[in-house]
Design an enzyme around this catalytic site. Structure first.
Site, PDB file in Angstrom:
ATOM      1  N   CYS A 163       0.735  -1.224  -0.093  1.00 48.77           N
ATOM      2  CA  CYS A 163       0.106  -0.092   0.029  1.00 48.77           C
ATOM      3  C   CYS A 163       0.716   1.218  -0.036  1.00 48.77           C
ATOM      4  O   CYS A 163       1.545   1.304  -0.989  1.00 48.77           O
ATOM      5  CB  CYS A 163      -0.961   0.163   1.236  1.00 48.77           C
ATOM      6  SG  CYS A 163      -2.338   1.318   0.939  1.00 48.77           S
ATOM      7  N   HIS A 196      -3.975  -4.966  -0.077  1.00 52.61           N
ATOM      8  CA  HIS A 196      -3.607  -5.507   1.330  1.00 52.61           C
ATOM      9  C   HIS A 196      -3.612  -6.727   1.104  1.00 52.61           C
ATOM     10  O   HIS A 196      -4.563  -7.518   1.219  1.00 52.61           O
ATOM     11  CB  HIS A 196      -4.420  -4.846   2.520  1.00 52.61           C
ATOM     12  CG  HIS A 196      -4.181  -3.519   2.694  1.00 52.61           C
ATOM     13  ND1 HIS A 196      -3.236  -3.077   3.655  1.00 52.61           N
ATOM     14  CD2 HIS A 196      -4.551  -2.293   2.023  1.00 52.61           C
ATOM     15  CE1 HIS A 196      -3.291  -1.651   3.625  1.00 52.61           C
ATOM     16  NE2 HIS A 196      -4.183  -1.164   2.620  1.00 52.61           N
ATOM     17  N   GLU A 229      -2.677  -8.998   3.645  1.00 55.58           N
ATOM     18  CA  GLU A 229      -2.936  -9.285   4.724  1.00 55.58           C
ATOM     19  C   GLU A 229      -4.593  -9.416   5.176  1.00 55.58           C
ATOM     20  O   GLU A 229      -5.050  -9.677   6.010  1.00 55.58           O
ATOM     21  CB  GLU A 229      -2.196  -8.554   5.974  1.00 55.58           C
ATOM     22  CG  GLU A 229      -2.759  -7.279   6.111  1.00 55.58           C
ATOM     23  CD  GLU A 229      -2.143  -6.167   4.865  1.00 55.58           C
ATOM     24  OE1 GLU A 229      -2.642  -4.998   5.379  1.00 55.58           O
ATOM     25  OE2 GLU A 229      -1.584  -6.429   4.150  1.00 55.58           O
TER      26      GLU A 229
END
Length: 203
Positions: free
Chosen positions: A79, A181, A183
């Protein structure tokens, strides 16, 4: 071991938990020496480009980042961390980035809802070990108001669409950044973190 750089901006624990879930230990650190000791490094981040660069300077982390890259260790920007890898950003004026890759960070065009938030498909343009086992057109989670425009098209690994195609993953070999992202991107996001861990294991 993988170092997750803490420069006061970012969703660090979720990246750490994602790596742990796929079997890789990672530590969060703002210490340049600890960053240099790592076998692989992740630069995450959420927030303003200029503030992020200022925090990296104040923490004496910029030289450590350059050394890690010079040593050829796996490096992943996520990001804002991905945007910082480029030369400059027009966010809030004109601000210099790390200059690891040539190119600029630009605001999403007028008329588009910002931030661009939610799931979006990746179109894979070239192979990279980070995307092993990830099919083209898979969906990942994005939250951003700016996008990267690489000066060298050979850096574009994958694109996504938001009324126009933008570079969603850029880099080469073990030096890569992603606008989304991983995650927060369910199983395929975790697969990307697992692939990063595998690269670190090989070092």
């Amino acid at each position: 071991m993988i170092a997750i750089i803490d420069y006061g901006m970012g969703n660090l624990r979720s990246v750490q938990k994602g790596l742990e879930k796929v079997g890789y230990e990672a530590y969060i650190t703002s210490d340049p020496e600890e960053v240099l000791k790592a076998k692989g490094v992740i630069l995450p981040g959420v927030g303003a480009f200029a503030d992020a660069m200022d925090n990296l300077r104040k923490s004496n982390l910029i030289d450590a980042i350059y050394q890690v890259i010079e040593q050829g260790k796996p490096f992943l920007g996520i990001c804002l961390g991905y945007q910082l890898m480029f030369e400059e950003s027009e966010e809030g004026g004109c601000h210099r980035g790390l200059g690891i890759f040539p190119g600029k960070v630009r605001r999403l065009p007028a008329g588009f809802k910002v931030p661009h938030m939610g799931w979006n498909q990746l179109t894979i343009r070239q192979k990279n070990a980070l995307l092993e086992g990830v099919p083209s057109q898979s969906e990942f989670y994005f939250v951003h108001s700016y996008y990267v425009e690489p000066a060298d098209d050979s850096l574009i690994i994958a694109t996504a669409g938001y009324g126009f195609d933008f570079c969603a993953i850029a880099g080469r070999d073990r030096l890569v950044g992603a606008q989304f992202h991983p995650e927060k991107s369910s199983d395929l996001g975790l697969k990307i973190l697992e692939n990063f861990g595998k690269q670190v294991e090989k070092c």
